[in-house]
Design an enzyme around this catalytic site. Structure first.
Site, PDB file in Angstrom:
ATOM      1  N   ASP A  38      -0.804  15.683  66.318  1.00 43.77           N
ATOM      2  CA  ASP A  38      -1.107  14.524  65.474  1.00 43.77           C
ATOM      3  C   ASP A  38       0.154  13.671  65.417  1.00 43.77           C
ATOM      4  O   ASP A  38       1.259  14.158  65.665  1.00 43.77           O
ATOM      5  CB  ASP A  38      -1.502  14.964  64.054  1.00 43.77           C
ATOM      6  N   ASN A  91      -9.506  13.835  70.323  1.00 44.80           N
ATOM      7  CA  ASN A  91     -10.204  13.405  69.111  1.00 44.80           C
ATOM      8  C   ASN A  91      -9.493  12.286  68.350  1.00 44.80           C
ATOM      9  O   ASN A  91     -10.142  11.537  67.623  1.00 44.80           O
ATOM     10  CB  ASN A  91     -10.351  14.650  68.212  1.00 44.80           C
ATOM     11  N   TYR A 157     -13.771  -1.052  68.424  1.00 46.01           N
ATOM     12  CA  TYR A 157     -14.187   0.350  68.273  1.00 46.01           C
ATOM     13  C   TYR A 157     -15.399   0.643  69.142  1.00 46.01           C
ATOM     14  O   TYR A 157     -15.436   1.639  69.877  1.00 46.01           O
ATOM     15  CB  TYR A 157     -14.491   0.635  66.800  1.00 46.01           C
ATOM     16  N   LYS A 161     -15.474   3.278  72.257  1.00 45.02           N
ATOM     17  CA  LYS A 161     -16.297   4.496  72.254  1.00 45.02           C
ATOM     18  C   LYS A 161     -17.322   4.489  73.393  1.00 45.02           C
ATOM     19  O   LYS A 161     -17.659   5.538  73.927  1.00 45.02           O
ATOM     20  CB  LYS A 161     -16.973   4.675  70.893  1.00 45.02           C
ATOM     21  N   ILE A 190     -19.431  10.390  59.510  1.00 46.40           N
ATOM     22  CA  ILE A 190     -18.971  11.693  59.026  1.00 46.40           C
ATOM     23  C   ILE A 190     -18.017  11.463  57.859  1.00 46.40           C
ATOM     24  O   ILE A 190     -17.178  10.560  57.903  1.00 46.40           O
ATOM     25  CB  ILE A 190     -18.241  12.459  60.161  1.00 46.40           C
ATOM     26  N   THR A 192     -15.082  11.618  56.293  1.00 46.86           N
ATOM     27  CA  THR A 192     -13.647  11.874  56.534  1.00 46.86           C
ATOM     28  C   THR A 192     -12.851  10.691  55.980  1.00 46.86           C
ATOM     29  O   THR A 192     -13.430   9.630  55.686  1.00 46.86           O
ATOM     30  CB  THR A 192     -13.335  11.974  58.047  1.00 46.86           C
TER      31      THR A 192
HETATM   32  P1  NAP Z   1      -9.338  10.786  60.436  1.00 50.72           P
HETATM   33  O1  NAP Z   1      -9.741  11.666  59.309  1.00 50.72           O
HETATM   34  O2  NAP Z   1      -8.669   9.486  60.175  1.00 50.72           O
HETATM   35  O3  NAP Z   1      -8.450  11.665  61.436  1.00 50.72           O
HETATM   36  C1  NAP Z   1      -7.880  11.102  62.573  1.00 50.72           C
HETATM   37  C2  NAP Z   1      -6.516  11.753  62.808  1.00 50.72           C
HETATM   38  O4  NAP Z   1      -5.980  11.214  64.019  1.00 50.72           O
HETATM   39  C3  NAP Z   1      -5.536  11.417  61.691  1.00 50.72           C
HETATM   40  O5  NAP Z   1      -4.727  12.536  61.402  1.00 50.72           O
HETATM   41  C4  NAP Z   1      -4.718  10.295  62.324  1.00 50.72           C
HETATM   42  O6  NAP Z   1      -3.418  10.171  61.775  1.00 50.72           O
HETATM   43  C5  NAP Z   1      -4.655  10.770  63.750  1.00 50.72           C
HETATM   44  N1  NAP Z   1      -4.269   9.709  64.664  1.00 50.72           N
HETATM   45  C6  NAP Z   1      -4.568   8.373  64.580  1.00 50.72           C
HETATM   46  N2  NAP Z   1      -4.001   7.723  65.595  1.00 50.72           N
HETATM   47  C7  NAP Z   1      -3.330   8.644  66.330  1.00 50.72           C
HETATM   48  C8  NAP Z   1      -2.536   8.569  67.500  1.00 50.72           C
HETATM   49  N3  NAP Z   1      -2.279   7.394  68.108  1.00 50.72           N
HETATM   50  N4  NAP Z   1      -2.009   9.710  68.010  1.00 50.72           N
HETATM   51  C9  NAP Z   1      -2.228  10.892  67.391  1.00 50.72           C
HETATM   52  N5  NAP Z   1      -2.947  11.019  66.260  1.00 50.72           N
HETATM   53  C10 NAP Z   1      -3.495   9.905  65.742  1.00 50.72           C
HETATM   54  O7  NAP Z   1     -10.607  10.411  61.334  1.00 50.72           O
HETATM   55  P2  NAP Z   1     -11.933  11.234  61.746  1.00 50.72           P
HETATM   56  O8  NAP Z   1     -13.059  10.628  61.062  1.00 50.72           O
HETATM   57  O9  NAP Z   1     -11.688  12.691  61.698  1.00 50.72           O
HETATM   58  O10 NAP Z   1     -12.028  10.756  63.267  1.00 50.72           O
HETATM   59  C11 NAP Z   1     -11.692  11.586  64.378  1.00 50.72           C
HETATM   60  C12 NAP Z   1     -12.362  10.994  65.601  1.00 50.72           C
HETATM   61  O11 NAP Z   1     -13.785  11.012  65.386  1.00 50.72           O
HETATM   62  C13 NAP Z   1     -11.996   9.557  65.885  1.00 50.72           C
HETATM   63  O12 NAP Z   1     -11.846   9.368  67.273  1.00 50.72           O
HETATM   64  C14 NAP Z   1     -13.178   8.775  65.371  1.00 50.72           C
HETATM   65  O13 NAP Z   1     -13.352   7.558  66.016  1.00 50.72           O
HETATM   66  C15 NAP Z   1     -14.307   9.733  65.679  1.00 50.72           C
HETATM   67  N6  NAP Z   1     -15.507   9.497  64.890  1.00 50.72           N
HETATM   68  C16 NAP Z   1     -15.467   9.521  63.535  1.00 50.72           C
HETATM   69  C17 NAP Z   1     -16.615   9.261  62.813  1.00 50.72           C
HETATM   70  C18 NAP Z   1     -16.642   9.237  61.310  1.00 50.72           C
HETATM   71  O14 NAP Z   1     -17.652   8.736  60.740  1.00 50.72           O
HETATM   72  N7  NAP Z   1     -15.645   9.751  60.607  1.00 50.72           N
HETATM   73  C19 NAP Z   1     -17.805   8.984  63.507  1.00 50.72           C
HETATM   74  C20 NAP Z   1     -17.821   8.991  64.882  1.00 50.72           C
HETATM   75  C21 NAP Z   1     -16.645   9.251  65.583  1.00 50.72           C
HETATM   76  P3  NAP Z   1      -3.226   9.051  60.603  1.00 50.72           P
HETATM   77  O15 NAP Z   1      -3.992   9.563  59.427  1.00 50.72           O
HETATM   78  O16 NAP Z   1      -1.744   9.041  60.406  1.00 50.72           O
HETATM   79  O17 NAP Z   1      -3.776   7.764  61.154  1.00 50.72           O
END
Ligand code: NAP
Length: 252
Positions: A38, A91, A157, A161, A190, A192
């Site tokens: 991360d 991810n 975005y 994707k 999701i 988060t």
């Molecule tokens: P999250 O809770 O914000 O977690 C993402 C993590 O990735 C955070 O720890 C973030 O750090 C880290 N990160 C961001 N940019 C980074 C980089 N350049 N290098 C390394 N780490 C980095 O988000 P999440 O909802 O779990 O999302 C995870 C993935 O699932 C993403 O690709 C997102 O697009 C995808 N997704 C999410 C959803 C949803 O509804 N939540 C739906 C579909 C797809 P910081 O907190 O410091 O930014």
């Protein structure tokens, strides 16, 4: 039944929060040794501590997936520590600000989102696959979204994707006969931290929930289970697939 991930080495980018954290824990529960990557050191170390609390094994690597040097040294750390890489979940991702239709989107936002969500996935895959070719196989899951299949007004975005799905299929075809499977997960919305700005009032949350026939947001754990399965030998004939984990969002 024996755990599918026993003694496997699993790398999760963005493992400090949300879906990545849940997947790191799920891999650890399933017997894998986990590398949590991360850019957020504190959150990444917290995931490692949670894994240690359940008697799992994990290390943390600080890495920004948009930086080639970070990605190279992330993979080097995996190999220096464990000698191989069996499973990778690419991810880490971010989302554009709420109002970001194509004509209004600032170029720097486009570059940032594409740089992390698409170029970052490609960079990780590039060096993961180089290692997997050396060792004779592996399994990769990339993080896409329902917005990798359907459209939405958040332009960068949505484009990133969709790009992840195309890149996943391309890599799956290139390495299908080399023992490397490459798939994507396409989660619905999701619960988060990434979603927080979009569900900050109850009307906004209800609108988003209503997109899912199951009638609620997904949990990070529900996505994590799919990723662990896609990386497991139980999914040995599955490659190039974009798997919806979306409460029925895409069925409509
Ligand atoms: P999250 O809770 O914000 O977690 C993402 C993590 O990735 C955070 O720890 C973030 O750090 C880290 N990160 C961001 N940019 C980074 C980089 N350049 N290098 C390394 N780490 C980095 O988000 P999440 O909802 O779990 O999302 C995870 C993935 O699932 C993403 O690709 C997102 O697009 C995808 N997704 C999410 C959803 C949803 O509804 N939540 C739906 C579909 C797809 P910081 O907190 O410091 O930014």
């Amino acid at each position: 039944m024996a755990e599918q991930s026993e003694n496997k080495i699993a790398l999760i980018t963005g493992g400090g929060s949300g879906i990545g954290k849940a997947t790191a824990l799920a891999f650890a529960r399933d017997g894998a040794k986990v590398v949590v990557a991360d850019k957020d050191i504190q959150n990444g170390l917290a995931t490692v501590a949670m894994i240690n609390d359940i008697n799992g094994e994990a290390i943390f690597v600080e890495a920004d997936v948009a930086r080639t040097s970070d990605v190279k040294s992330m993979i080097n750390t995996v190999i220096d520590t464990y000698g191989r890489l069996d499973c990778a979940f690419n991810n880490a991702g971010i989302v554009d600000p709420a109002d970001s239709s194509a004509a209004e989107l600032p170029e720097e936002v486009w570059n940032k989102v594409i740089g992390i969500n698409l170029t970052g996935v490609w960079l990780c895959m590039k060096y993961e696959i180089q290692q997997m070719l050396k060792q004779g196989g592996g399994a990769i899951v990339n993080s896409s979204s329902v917005l990798g299949i359907a459209g939405a007004t958040i332009a960068a975005y949505t484009a990133s994707k969709h790009g992840v799905v195309g890149l996943t299929k391309s890599a799956a075809l290139s390495y299908a006969q080399k023992g490397i499977r490459v798939n994507a997960v396409c989660p619905g919305f999701i619960d988060t931290p990434l979603l927080n700005p979009y569900i900050d009032d109850s009307d906004a949350k209800a609108t988003i929930v209503a997109l899912h026939p199951i009638g609620r947001l997904g949990t990070p754990e529900e996505v994590a289970e799919s990723v662990v399965w896609l990386c497991s030998d139980a999914a040995s004939f599955v490659t190039g697939h974009a798997m919806a984990v979306d409460g029925g969002y895409l069925a409509q």
